[in-house]
Scaffold this active site. Structure first.
Site, mmCIF file in Angstrom:
data_model
loop_
_atom_site.group_PDB
_atom_site.id
_atom_site.type_symbol
_atom_site.label_atom_id
_atom_site.label_comp_id
_atom_site.label_asym_id
_atom_site.label_seq_id
_atom_site.Cartn_x
_atom_site.Cartn_y
_atom_site.Cartn_z
ATOM 1 N N HIS A 5 -28.901 -42.925 1.569
ATOM 2 C CA HIS A 5 -27.575 -42.363 1.835
ATOM 3 C C HIS A 5 -27.723 -40.873 2.120
ATOM 4 O O HIS A 5 -27.997 -40.067 1.220
ATOM 5 C CB HIS A 5 -26.649 -42.551 0.622
ATOM 6 N N ASN A 42 -24.065 -35.850 -3.154
ATOM 7 C CA ASN A 42 -24.069 -37.289 -3.451
ATOM 8 C C ASN A 42 -25.077 -38.064 -2.614
ATOM 9 O O ASN A 42 -25.039 -39.297 -2.588
ATOM 10 C CB ASN A 42 -22.670 -37.873 -3.276
ATOM 11 N N HIS A 61 -16.006 -47.107 1.957
ATOM 12 C CA HIS A 61 -17.401 -46.680 2.153
ATOM 13 C C HIS A 61 -18.158 -46.506 0.841
ATOM 14 O O HIS A 61 -19.351 -46.232 0.863
ATOM 15 C CB HIS A 61 -17.435 -45.360 2.924
ATOM 16 N N GLY A 62 -17.466 -46.625 -0.305
ATOM 17 C CA GLY A 62 -18.154 -46.410 -1.578
ATOM 18 C C GLY A 62 -17.168 -46.517 -2.720
ATOM 19 O O GLY A 62 -16.108 -47.142 -2.604
ATOM 20 N N HIS A 93 -20.389 -43.544 8.024
ATOM 21 C CA HIS A 93 -19.043 -43.569 7.438
ATOM 22 C C HIS A 93 -18.310 -42.235 7.574
ATOM 23 O O HIS A 93 -17.278 -42.047 6.940
ATOM 24 C CB HIS A 93 -19.043 -44.096 5.992
#
Length: 486
Positions: free
Chosen positions: A240, A207, A409-410, A334
């Site tokens: 990210h 991811n 965090h997402g 995170h």
């Protein structure tokens, strides 16, 4: 029809659900889930509630075992989990940090508008793709000697800055100024160092992503302006990624070690994936020192990527650094555990805060956040999926009081990677994204289906919970223009 969680979870309000301490014998504190009612069935079905309850068994845990609304099943701890432990008799658990130590996000602003960027988005993605290696096990252009590896692990982003990667302002706008104290390379295995020696400045896979974004909506213009965002249509850039193979190996090494040694401390756990050691023990201190090394590597990694991203933007748009205005807004971890001072039982004291798939959310006035944000609070970066939108929020006092200064965090996964691959066709996915005006490139094109928007919760639902529960306050929303997936 009665939902399976009814009669077990105690509703506190529309966004808070308590797991009573008597749910399982041995829980030392209650659990607390931040979620809307429609989210609970999915959380229940993947057994994440069990994991929250299991974390409540950890010695020295204080407050509550908490889960953010992007919660989903993880190794030991759920992803989206937050737990704090006392220094005196508490523990540190590698499963409470995760395998991608200091996976995190870095957001940069630009002076560019969507009108300037959209016509060149494919050219920009190609340039970014050429400069920033991606993919499973991908190696980069930097080959670290042993002394350099040790320096990266102890100095983090400052090492990259000294090598000409970035600007001093980047460091001041990074959590912990890009270098967590207590790092000791002697506590990192040779295998972990070898895995990290060729991966600095690489995106990785899964991811991890780079995203060119445009500001779509501003909820608080005053705070957005402090963050460097003045208007809708402004282009931003989001990174990210984390500590690559080094961090994964550090977690692997210490999970194996602590699984072998946990019994000598007289600790009984409901799940061996929660393997842990007392914070004051030699094993616990060794893990903290190795985790700090991996955290610092991750900050150096994102610093190198920042430099090459600026180079790519300058080349494609033929602008100088000042005209481009590509300044860092913030960089925040995170997946990390940190010793922080919080109010516990009416007294300020140091605790070890595990944030696994959870972002620090400190409010105005905290000395840990950059001086330019101290009057408004810390930027909280909340990415969504590659087909919809992302959010930037700001930390709050409620987060400090309830969640040890933490929030989501997402978006959080809805489907496992294998189910997502079965559900989506890569050509169709790319066609759908293109129809929405979103360009995509991937290091591993076959795995792109794993990251399809349908594999994730709608991040708007997630941030509605954190905003209305008060553990972060929404400032602006972005949508993607171009995405590079690892």
């Amino acid at each position: 029809m009665t939902s399976p969680w009814q009669g077990i979870l105690k509703k506190i309000d529309d966004y808070r659900w308590e797991i009573p301490q008597n749910y399982k014998t041995g829980m030392k504190v209650p659990g607390l889930v931040y979620a809307s009612e429609p989210m609970l069935s999915q959380i229940w079905e993947e057994h994440a509630i069990e994991q929250i309850a299991n974390v409540a068994f950890l010695p020295g845990i204080v407050g509550k075992s908490m889960a953010m609304p992007d919660i989903h099943w993880g190794y030991g701890f759920p992803i989206g989990g937050v737990a704090a432990t006392r220094i005196s008799d508490g523990v540190i658990s590698p499963g409470g940090v995760g395998f991608d130590i200091n996976c995190g996000t870095r957001l940069l602003r630009t002076n560019l508008s969507v009108r300037e960027v959209q016509p060149k988005i494919d050219e920009l993605l190609a340039e970014l793709f050429a400069k920033i290696p991606s993919g499973v096990g991908g190696s980069g252009n930097i080959k670290l000697s042993q002394p350099d590896m040790d320096s990266v692990m102890t100095r983090g982003g400052n090492w990259a800055l000294e090598k000409g990667m970035g600007e001093s302002e980047d460091i001041s706008l990074t959590e912990e100024c890009g270098s967590l104290s207590g790092a000791n390379p002697d506590r990192v295995s040779p295998k972990a160092k070898t895995r990290g020696s060729s991966q600095l400045g690489t995106l990785g896979s899964g991811n991890h992503f780079l995203e060119v974004q445009v500001v779509a909506e501003i909820f608080d213009p005053e705070v957005a302006s402090v963050f460097g965002v003045q208007e809708t249509g402004q282009v931003l850039f989001l990174i990210h990624t984390g500590s690559r193979g080094l961090g994964h190996q550090v977690c692997t090494d210490y999970v194996q070690l602590l699984n072998e040694t946990v019994r000598k401390y007289g600790i009984n756990l409901p799940d061996r994936q929660l393997a842990c050691a007392p914070l004051k023990s030699e094993d616990g201190q060794n893990y903290l020192a190795a985790m700090a090394c991996a955290s610092n590597y991750a900050w150096a990694n994102r610093q190198c990527i920042t430099q090459w991203a600026r180079d790519a933007f300058m080349k494609v748009f033929e602008k100088g650094r000042q005209d481009l205005g590509m300044n860092q807004i913030y960089d925040v971890a995170h997946n990390i555990a940190k010793i922080e001072e919080h109010m516990v039982d009416g007294k300020m004291q140091n605790v070890c805060v595990h944030r696994k798939g959870a972002t620090r959310s400190f409010p105005a006035g905290r000395p840990e956040i950059p001086a330019i944000y101290r009057k408004v609070g810390q930027p909280v970066i909340i990415p969504g999926d590659m087909g919809r939108y992302s959010y930037v929020a700001v930390g709050t006092e409620t987060a400090m009081k309830e969640t040890f200064g933490s929030t989501c965090h997402g978006a959080g996964r809805m489907l496992s990677r294998s189910l997502a691959k079965k559900a989506a066709s890569v050509p169709q996915l790319m066609e759908n994204l293109r129809a929405q005006g979103i360009s995509v490139m991937a290091g591993d094109i076959d795995s792109l289906a794993e990251e399809a928007p349908e594999a994730y919760k709608d991040v708007a639902d997630v941030v509605e919970v954190t905003h209305k529960a008060g553990i972060a306050r929404n400032i602006f929303k972005t949508r993607p223009l171009g995405v590079i997936k690892g």
